[in-house]
Design a protein around this motif. Structure first.
Motif, PDB file in Angstrom:
ATOM      1  N   CYS A 127       6.701  12.673  11.988  1.00  0.00           N
ATOM      2  CA  CYS A 127       7.109  12.001  13.224  1.00  0.00           C
ATOM      3  C   CYS A 127       6.191  10.803  13.461  1.00  0.00           C
ATOM      4  O   CYS A 127       5.021  10.967  13.805  1.00  0.00           O
ATOM      5  N   SER A 128       6.749   9.633  13.256  1.00  0.00           N
ATOM      6  CA  SER A 128       5.962   8.411  13.463  1.00  0.00           C
ATOM      7  C   SER A 128       5.718   8.142  14.941  1.00  0.00           C
ATOM      8  O   SER A 128       4.685   7.581  15.304  1.00  0.00           O
ATOM      9  N   CYS A 129       6.642   8.534  15.785  1.00  0.00           N
ATOM     10  CA  CYS A 129       6.513   8.268  17.220  1.00  0.00           C
ATOM     11  C   CYS A 129       5.270   8.931  17.816  1.00  0.00           C
ATOM     12  O   CYS A 129       4.598   8.349  18.662  1.00  0.00           O
ATOM     13  N   PHE A 130       4.977  10.157  17.373  1.00  0.00           N
ATOM     14  CA  PHE A 130       3.851  10.903  17.934  1.00  0.00           C
ATOM     15  C   PHE A 130       2.769  11.192  16.901  1.00  0.00           C
ATOM     16  O   PHE A 130       1.822  11.926  17.190  1.00  0.00           O
ATOM     17  N   GLY A 131       2.893  10.628  15.701  1.00  0.00           N
ATOM     18  CA  GLY A 131       1.863  10.797  14.682  1.00  0.00           C
ATOM     19  C   GLY A 131       1.692  12.223  14.208  1.00  0.00           C
ATOM     20  O   GLY A 131       0.580  12.658  13.928  1.00  0.00           O
ATOM     21  N   VAL A 132       2.800  12.959  14.101  1.00  0.00           N
ATOM     22  CA  VAL A 132       2.748  14.360  13.681  1.00  0.00           C
ATOM     23  C   VAL A 132       2.933  14.426  12.163  1.00  0.00           C
ATOM     24  O   VAL A 132       3.870  13.845  11.623  1.00  0.00           O
ATOM     25  N   THR A 133       2.038  15.155  11.519  1.00  0.00           N
ATOM     26  CA  THR A 133       2.086  15.265  10.068  1.00  0.00           C
ATOM     27  C   THR A 133       2.864  16.499   9.617  1.00  0.00           C
ATOM     28  O   THR A 133       3.110  17.424  10.400  1.00  0.00           O
ATOM     29  N   GLU A 134       3.194  16.493   8.343  1.00  0.00           N
ATOM     30  CA  GLU A 134       3.871  17.633   7.730  1.00  0.00           C
ATOM     31  C   GLU A 134       3.010  18.888   7.864  1.00  0.00           C
ATOM     32  O   GLU A 134       3.523  19.978   8.154  1.00  0.00           O
ATOM     33  N   GLU A 135       1.713  18.743   7.683  1.00  0.00           N
ATOM     34  CA  GLU A 135       0.803  19.883   7.797  1.00  0.00           C
ATOM     35  C   GLU A 135       0.801  20.455   9.221  1.00  0.00           C
ATOM     36  O   GLU A 135       0.716  21.669   9.398  1.00  0.00           O
ATOM     37  N   GLN A 136       0.879  19.585  10.217  1.00  0.00           N
ATOM     38  CA  GLN A 136       0.920  20.067  11.600  1.00  0.00           C
ATOM     39  C   GLN A 136       2.205  20.855  11.854  1.00  0.00           C
ATOM     40  O   GLN A 136       2.168  21.905  12.504  1.00  0.00           O
ATOM     41  N   VAL A 137       3.316  20.366  11.352  1.00  0.00           N
ATOM     42  CA  VAL A 137       4.588  21.087  11.511  1.00  0.00           C
ATOM     43  C   VAL A 137       4.491  22.446  10.829  1.00  0.00           C
ATOM     44  O   VAL A 137       4.878  23.475  11.404  1.00  0.00           O
ATOM     45  N   THR A 170      12.148  26.811  15.055  1.00  0.00           N
ATOM     46  CA  THR A 170      13.232  25.849  15.249  1.00  0.00           C
ATOM     47  C   THR A 170      12.650  24.474  15.566  1.00  0.00           C
ATOM     48  O   THR A 170      11.514  24.372  16.040  1.00  0.00           O
ATOM     49  N   PRO A 171      13.431  23.423  15.350  1.00  0.00           N
ATOM     50  CA  PRO A 171      12.950  22.096  15.741  1.00  0.00           C
ATOM     51  C   PRO A 171      12.593  22.014  17.221  1.00  0.00           C
ATOM     52  O   PRO A 171      11.640  21.337  17.591  1.00  0.00           O
ATOM     53  N   ARG A 188      15.736  15.998  11.198  1.00  0.00           N
ATOM     54  CA  ARG A 188      16.236  16.540   9.921  1.00  0.00           C
ATOM     55  C   ARG A 188      15.092  16.910   8.987  1.00  0.00           C
ATOM     56  O   ARG A 188      15.166  17.906   8.274  1.00  0.00           O
ATOM     57  N   ARG A 189      14.061  16.121   8.988  1.00  0.00           N
ATOM     58  CA  ARG A 189      12.891  16.426   8.159  1.00  0.00           C
ATOM     59  C   ARG A 189      12.215  17.706   8.643  1.00  0.00           C
ATOM     60  O   ARG A 189      11.808  18.548   7.851  1.00  0.00           O
ATOM     61  N   ILE A 190      12.121  17.875   9.948  1.00  0.00           N
ATOM     62  CA  ILE A 190      11.554  19.101  10.517  1.00  0.00           C
ATOM     63  C   ILE A 190      12.423  20.292  10.129  1.00  0.00           C
ATOM     64  O   ILE A 190      11.910  21.337   9.726  1.00  0.00           O
ATOM     65  N   GLN A 191      13.729  20.140  10.234  1.00  0.00           N
ATOM     66  CA  GLN A 191      14.637  21.222   9.839  1.00  0.00           C
ATOM     67  C   GLN A 191      14.438  21.594   8.385  1.00  0.00           C
ATOM     68  O   GLN A 191      14.429  22.775   8.028  1.00  0.00           O
ATOM     69  N   GLY A 213      13.189  25.157   6.983  1.00  0.00           N
ATOM     70  CA  GLY A 213      14.087  25.898   6.101  1.00  0.00           C
ATOM     71  C   GLY A 213      13.420  26.374   4.829  1.00  0.00           C
ATOM     72  O   GLY A 213      13.863  27.322   4.208  1.00  0.00           O
ATOM     73  N   ARG A 214      12.333  25.736   4.439  1.00  0.00           N
ATOM     74  CA  ARG A 214      11.644  26.087   3.203  1.00  0.00           C
ATOM     75  C   ARG A 214      10.718  27.276   3.359  1.00  0.00           C
ATOM     76  O   ARG A 214      10.494  28.017   2.425  1.00  0.00           O
ATOM     77  N   GLY A 215      10.158  27.434   4.535  1.00  0.00           N
ATOM     78  CA  GLY A 215       9.191  28.504   4.745  1.00  0.00           C
ATOM     79  C   GLY A 215       9.841  29.720   5.376  1.00  0.00           C
ATOM     80  O   GLY A 215      11.020  29.725   5.689  1.00  0.00           O
ATOM     81  N   SER A 216       9.047  30.724   5.547  1.00  0.00           N
ATOM     82  CA  SER A 216       9.559  31.915   6.201  1.00  0.00           C
ATOM     83  C   SER A 216       9.163  31.888   7.669  1.00  0.00           C
ATOM     84  O   SER A 216       8.134  31.335   8.035  1.00  0.00           O
ATOM     85  N   CYS A 217       9.983  32.472   8.466  1.00  0.00           N
ATOM     86  CA  CYS A 217       9.722  32.556   9.901  1.00  0.00           C
ATOM     87  C   CYS A 217       9.478  34.018  10.246  1.00  0.00           C
ATOM     88  O   CYS A 217      10.397  34.830  10.102  1.00  0.00           O
TER      89      CYS A 217
END
Length: 75
Positions: A4-14, A24-25, A43-46, A50-54
């Motif tokens: 997320c460029s708007c809030f500077g959120v990285t893949e690792e943070q998600v 969920t997103p 969509r990237r968050i989704q 979707g790749r990991g387990s919840c």
């Protein structure tokens, strides 16, 4: 890598929020605002979710919704 460029959120943070129980997103958005401005990253968050387990989803799938309700919500 930024999700997320708007809030500077990285893949690792998600991924970290997902490990903490955000499945969920919308729960990710509650935890770190990702996806709440332009929406271009949803969509990237989704895809990441979707790749990991919840843990919550796994418990519900196993029929133990009482334990799923006890897992911490994304803040």
């Amino acid at each position: 890598m930024f999700v997320c460029s708007c809030f500077g959120v990285t893949e690792e943070q998600v991924k970290s929020h997902a490990e903490a129980g955000a499945c969920t997103p919308r729960q990710i958005a509650s935890a770190c605002k990702a996806g709440t401005d332009c929406g271009g990253c949803v969509r990237r968050i989704q895809a990441l979710l979707g790749r990991g387990s919840c843990p919550r989803r796994q418990l519900i799938d196993q029929g133990d919704s009482s334990l799923a309700a006890k897992l911490p919500e994304a803040a």
